[in-house]
Design a protein around this motif. Structure first.
Motif, PDB file in Angstrom:
ATOM      1  N   TRP A   1      10.749  -6.407   7.738  1.00  0.00           N
ATOM      2  CA  TRP A   1      11.241  -6.626   6.373  1.00  0.00           C
ATOM      3  C   TRP A   1      10.263  -7.514   5.598  1.00  0.00           C
ATOM      4  CZ3 TRP A   1      12.482 -10.726   3.276  1.00  0.00           C
ATOM      5  CH2 TRP A   1      13.231 -10.445   2.128  1.00  0.00           C
TER       6      TRP A   1
ATOM      7  N   ASN B   1       8.346  -6.496   2.155  1.00  0.00           N
ATOM      8  CA  ASN B   1       8.828  -7.098   0.915  1.00  0.00           C
ATOM      9  C   ASN B   1       8.036  -8.311   0.438  1.00  0.00           C
ATOM     10  OD1 ASN B   1      11.584  -5.646   0.279  1.00  0.00           O
ATOM     11  ND2 ASN B   1      11.557  -5.980   2.493  1.00  0.00           N
ATOM     12  N   TRP B   2       7.172  -8.877   1.272  1.00  0.00           N
ATOM     13  CA  TRP B   2       6.346  -9.988   0.808  1.00  0.00           C
ATOM     14  C   TRP B   2       5.103  -9.401   0.124  1.00  0.00           C
ATOM     15  CZ3 TRP B   2       4.239 -14.524   4.295  1.00  0.00           C
ATOM     16  CH2 TRP B   2       3.920 -15.606   3.466  1.00  0.00           C
ATOM     17  N   VAL B   3       5.343  -8.819  -1.033  1.00  0.00           N
ATOM     18  CA  VAL B   3       4.328  -8.021  -1.713  1.00  0.00           C
ATOM     19  C   VAL B   3       3.097  -8.847  -2.067  1.00  0.00           C
ATOM     20  CG1 VAL B   3       3.876  -6.560  -3.722  1.00  0.00           C
ATOM     21  CG2 VAL B   3       6.109  -6.493  -2.609  1.00  0.00           C
TER      22      VAL B   3
ATOM     23  N   GLY C   1       3.246  -4.988   0.404  1.00  0.00           N
ATOM     24  CA  GLY C   1       4.487  -4.252   0.584  1.00  0.00           C
ATOM     25  C   GLY C   1       4.321  -2.836   1.087  1.00  0.00           C
ATOM     26  N   SER C   2       5.106  -1.929   0.520  1.00  0.00           N
ATOM     27  CA  SER C   2       5.143  -0.541   0.977  1.00  0.00           C
ATOM     28  C   SER C   2       3.892   0.245   0.599  1.00  0.00           C
ATOM     29  CB  SER C   2       6.383   0.159   0.398  1.00  0.00           C
ATOM     30  OG  SER C   2       6.364   0.112  -1.016  1.00  0.00           O
TER      31      SER C   2
END
Length: 328
Positions: free
Chosen positions: A124, A128-130, A135-136
């Motif tokens: 996670w 989410n720690w862009v 991130g993704s």
């Protein structure tokens, strides 16, 4: 005889690996580099699961920590890649020690669930720690440096990755034969018996978690020497299952099994890359078949409890006989 066979196999593998860069394509060298990383990962899990008997499922999380740590260091400061790899191992090892300190009072399914939760939490974070991991979208890393020499291809990274994997194999064998390795196995067989023999069980478990996590972090650092991109999806549950299968199918408690499982399933995972939707089904079927027909795996590093007891009883009997002879 077994030691001679092991030495022969190591020499044969060393000869093949030495010749490979001159005859193989870049893709083959990439696969070999990846297999070396899998071997280091499997050896790390072998220490905590096979040697110490702690059913931990956070290994891939520490692998991801190693990748992102080395990647961030490479992008920010471009140091010698040896530094970024060592920092990755240290960061993962410290976090592993902390996780071990929290999880040592848990056993069996509770330990597995708590460490699995840590792994999911770390994925996670990766997603989410862009600001740090992108991130993704995935994280792109600068080429690793070695005294101004950029490792921009699989061929350039190959000797460093192979040598590092060989060094970790040697360290694993040394640990297994050391007093610490004996303490690991004592804890694996029985916490109570190990405590009665004077082993500090909690300390040994924390050390096992720390060393295992450091192996995973170092493997992540090695990955950055020949790969320039990482996506959080490749550090999820499927990767956790894959590395676990390597140990179980190879043989829990066996260094040979860890290496064999890493090579076999590293190749299988590459062959199944085009059928991602069927990978989990195939892995599950292989695991079920091994549990049914070869439950100890390809190589078994554990003696049966009956043989251990028989040897101990036999030793005590000889001691008693010798004592009676002395008195007579």
């Amino acid at each position: 005889m077994k030691i001679d066979l092991d030495k022969g196999l190591l020499l044969a593998c060393a000869a093949i690996l030495a010749v490979l860069p001159f005859v193989a394509s870049g893709y083959v060298l990439f696969i070999v580099n990846l297999l070396m990383v899998y071997i280091v990962l499997a050896l790390g899990l072998h220490i905590v699961l096979g040697e110490t008997g702690q059913f931990a499922l956070a290994h891939i999380a520490f692998y991801g920590i190693g990748i992102y740590t080395a990647g961030i260091i490479n992008n920010a400061w471009h140091p010698n890649f040896v530094i970024s790899i060592l920092v990755s191992a240290v960061v993962a090892g410290v976090l592993g020690y902390m996780l071990g300190a929290l999880a040592i009072r848990m056993r069996d399914i509770y330990l597995a669930l708590s460490t699995f939760a840590f792994g999911e939490a770390m994925q996670w974070v990766f997603l989410n720690w862009v600001a740090v991991t992108n991130g993704s979208n995935g994280y792109r890393m600068s080429p690793a440096q070695f005294f101004g020499f950029e490792l921009v291809s699989d061929l350039r990274a190959y000797p460093f990755v192979v040598l590092a994997a060989g060094a970790m194999l040697g360290l694993t064998v040394y640990l297994s034969r050391s007093q610490l390795g004996s303490a690991f196995r004592a804890v694996r067989e029985s916490d109570v018996a190990a405590q009665a023999m004077g082993v500090n069980v909690n300390r040994v478990k924390r050390i096992a978690f720390m060393i295992s996590a450091a192996y995973a972090g170092l493997a992540g650092g090695l990955f950055t020497t020949f790969s320039s991109f990482i996506h959080p999806d490749s550090l999820g549950f499927q990767a956790t299952v894959l590395i676990l299968i390597m140990i179980v199918v190879g043989g829990i408690g066996s260094v040979r099994g860890a290496i064999a499982g890493a090579v076999i399933f590293g190749l299988i995972s590459e062959l199944l890359r085009q059928v991602l939707s069927f990978q989990e089904i195939i892995y599950g079927a292989i695991l079920i078949l091994f549990m049914m027909f070869l439950p100890k795996g390809l190589f078994s590093g554990r003696e049966s409890r009956r043989s251990v007891i028989a040897r101990e009883v036999g030793g005590k009997s000889r001691v008693g006989t010798e004592a009676k002879g002395t008195k007579a």
